[in-house]
Write an enzyme that holds these catalytic residues in place. Structure first.
Site, PDB file in Angstrom:
ATOM      1  N   GLU A  45     -13.579  -4.230   6.635  1.00  0.00           N
ATOM      2  CA  GLU A  45     -14.046  -3.739   5.352  1.00  0.00           C
ATOM      3  C   GLU A  45     -15.565  -3.839   5.378  1.00  0.00           C
ATOM      4  O   GLU A  45     -16.120  -4.925   5.469  1.00  0.00           O
ATOM      5  CB  GLU A  45     -13.509  -4.609   4.221  1.00  0.00           C
ATOM      6  N   ASP A 101     -12.512  -9.097   6.007  1.00  0.00           N
ATOM      7  CA  ASP A 101     -13.104  -8.840   4.723  1.00  0.00           C
ATOM      8  C   ASP A 101     -14.622  -8.968   4.764  1.00  0.00           C
ATOM      9  O   ASP A 101     -15.162  -9.816   5.456  1.00  0.00           O
ATOM     10  CB  ASP A 101     -12.527  -9.890   3.774  1.00  0.00           C
TER      11      ASP A 101
END
Ligand SMILES: *[C@@H]1O[C@H](CO)[C@@H](O)[C@H](O)[C@H]1NC(C)=O
Ligand SMILES: *[C@@H]1O[C@H](CO)[C@@H](O)[C@H](O)[C@H]1NC(C)=O
Ligand SMILES: *[C@@H]1O[C@H](CO)[C@@H](O)[C@H](O)[C@H]1NC(C)=O
Ligand SMILES: CC(=O)N[C@H]1CO[C@H](CO)[C@@H](O)[C@@H]1O
Length: 580
Positions: A300, A230
């Site tokens: 991401e 993330d």
């Protein structure tokens, strides 16, 4: 291999400019993830098995057959770790345990077992950008315990001429205001890119780096098939803590607004790429030593396309990074978009991403309004078709398979920490709308649970938009989705993509195999008017419809030959070339 020819083709009495696409992957040697459909689960909202209002892991286990029925290859779960849940579980207090409201480690082991029995891969979110302030590491770091001193980013205060204490520099939090929070006990500021309950980890520390690998090993040994990392761009900050300059192009005048500054010292620092390459190496080593299928690593990185490409690895492939880095370029699609925008995006990816790497496509996630709410209902199938027709990996955010729309959430009901502190801007900034419970059927609370109040309200739309309903209809978004996954595997042999620009409203894509014997066309009227075009604009041969949007004139099995093609606004279909 990349094909760059520009062809001028005489069609009817006009010239159409065709930009020729890339040859994507060699046919035979694609690994499981390169042709996969990944399905994102936001666990809090998926299925609540114990009727406490919050989705959980036993709930996911109960619903595993849905993924088999839909045809997806892998599920990835937004964070399920132990967390005070200040930020939807992105604030982790124990990286080796499961949040009690989601279940136990044993539940998770059962999920892995049951998923693997069904040949489904399971990918976990991994959040190295920060921990919760409740994490034992943070407590030890505050106390400067041996070894933990440097686990977080600490810095001394700056005092003005009147002796007022201020933060060390001007860095802002993504959620507005200074990114620095004073800690009285340690007598220093700590940095946080997000809320002040999420102190940034110091990944320059060798010990923190080792902790991260140990955590990955822990989950890999249990059987997880990979990680999605993330907020990668936010991992490192400038070591000298230099002030960031004002961004003259942002148009933002509020100095506490994150976009006020140009984030040259808190984003995409060169060391971030090294770290990503090191993690890939680590995962590849794990697979090499332990055998089994490739453990995958996806990142991401909401940043510009050249940098996203660098997260995949170096251009020559000598250093590999993520197997793929999410392509967010279609996540803002609305009814204002036209084929030209799709073409621009496809071209941009094909020219920025070295062809050794695998493209990926998605239109939604847990941080953006649902695609079914950003576009008219009539366009839902068209966009699902596009995501599956484009070559490479397709990613589905839960609910997209049947066109679930945003829920209705008031500021008082809201849970998103980035939005609830200001009800004036809640409607614009909240991510709660796309996180309301999954709509299984038309029973109480949409079948999400047995009726207990849910953590976010169930959307009122569930009575007519739900999975069960669409499974029973002969034509529905869900039926289209199921068909698309089957067609996606046929398309693999047709590995050249072409984007045509013949009509301003009609998106026309073609996939063809090298010999030209396998050709597929995708047509989608993205405009507001009924359009008619001669079949000769698509092909001189006949075309067999494989799938069509729910309201389209054409039905699967129809042969289009020697006639005009008529597309109402939103109509879309995929057809296969038939030699006549
Ligand atoms: C992977 O294995 C190679 C060879 O055994 C080793 O040199 C390298 O340090 C390992 N990389 C990581 C990140 O563990
Ligand atoms: C909420 O947002 C509005 C519009 O940006 C702004 O004018 C107002 O000052 C904000 N209120 C608070 C409490 O931050
Ligand atoms: C937010 O949206 C709701 C529902 O559409 C509406 O009732 C409300 O007035 C809006 N609030 C603001 C501050 O715009
Ligand atoms: C891009 C991004 O913001 N990623 C995550 C990193 O952590 C924050 C704060 O916990 C999450 O909200 C983000 O989703």
């Amino acid at each position: 291999m990349r094909c760059t020819t520009i062809l001028l083709v005489l069609v009817g009495f006009q010239f159409w400019l065709i930009s020729n696409g890339a040859i994507v992957n060699s046919l035979e040697n694609v690994d499981w993830w390169q042709k996969a459909v990944f399905y994102q689960i936001f666990p809090r909202s998926f299925k609540d098995s114990d009727n406490d209002g919050i989705g959980d892991i036993p709930g996911i286990i109960q619903k595993l057959d849905h993924f088999v029925d839909a045809g997806v290859d892998a599920i990835w779960l937004s964070p399920i770790y132990k967390s005070p849940m200040v930020d939807g579980g992105y604030d982790i207090s124990d990286y080796r345990d499961i949040a009690p409201e989601y279940g136990t480690l044993d539940d998770f082991k059962k999920l892995l077992e049951d998923a693997h029995e069904r040949k489904l891969k399971v990918v976990l979110d991994f959040v190295p950008n920060h921990s919760s302030d409740q994490h034992i590491w943070f407590k030890k770091s505050i106390n400067k315990e041996e070894g933990y001193n440097e686990y977080y980013l600490w810095a001394d205060a700056k005092y003005d001429s009147e002796g007022n204490r201020g933060p060390p520099n001007n860095w802002l939090s993504v959620f507005q205001n200074s990114g620095w929070t004073w800690n009285e006990q340690r007598g220093q500021y700590f940095f946080h890119q997000f809320t002040n309950k999420q102190p940034d980890l110091n990944l320059r520390s060798k010990m923190v780096q080792k902790e991260m690998k140990d955590i990955m090993t822990f989950w890999l040994n249990m059987g997880v098939d990979g990680f999605r990392v993330d907020a990668v761009p936010h991992i490192y900050e400038d070591e000298q803590l230099r002030d960031e300059p004002i961004d003259p192009n942002s148009g933002v005048i509020d100095p506490n607004n994150y976009d006020y500054l140009k984030h040259i010292y808190t984003k995409d620092q060169p060391k971030t790429f090294e770290l990503v390459y090191d993690w890939r190496n680590f995962l590849d080593n794990y697979t090499a030593v332990n055998g089994g299928d490739t453990r995958i690593f996806m990142t991401e990185a909401a940043t510009n396309i050249d940098k996203v490409a660098r997260y995949y690895g170096t251009a020559d492939g000598s250093q590999l990074g993520a197997h793929f880095s999410f392509n967010f370029y279609l996540i803002g699609l609305t009814d204002y978009n036209r084929p030209m925008d799709i073409k621009y995006t496809v071209d941009a990816w094909q020219s920025s991403l070295p062809s050794i790497y695998t493209l990926n496509w998605l239109t939604g996630n847990h941080d953006n309004h649902r695609v079914a709410s950003r576009v008219s209902p009539r366009n839902i199938d068209g966009y699902n078709m596009m995501v599956m027709f484009l070559p490479g990996i397709s990613i589905t955010y839960m609910g997209e398979e049947f066109g679930q729309e945003d829920g209705e959430v008031t500021c008082e009901q809201g849970q998103d920490p980035s939005a609830v502190n200001n009800c004036t801007t809640f409607n614009q900034t909240s991510r709660d709308f796309e996180r309301t419970p999954y709509q299984w059927d038309d029973s109480i609370n949409a079948g999400f649970n047995e009726g207990a109040p849910t953590w976010l309200p169930v959307s009122k739309k569930y009575k007519y938009t739900n999975l069960e309903n669409q499974r029973e209809m002969s034509r529905s978004h869900y039926k289209v989705y199921q068909q698309l996954i089957k067609i996606k595997s046929l398309l693999r042999s047709a590995n050249t993509l072409t984007v045509y620009q013949s009509d301003a409203d009609i998106l026309q894509l073609r996939r063809s195999s090298e010999g030209g014997d396998n050709e597929y066309f995708f047509l989608f009227n993205m405009g507001e008017d009924v359009k008619t075009m001669p079949i000769q604009d698509v092909t001189d041969e006949a075309c067999l419809v494989l799938v069509s949007s729910v309201d389209a004139e054409y039905l699967p099995g129809d042969k289009i030959f020697n006639e005009d093609i008529t597309l109402k606004p939103g109509d879309s279909f995929i057809c296969k070339l038939l030699l006549v």
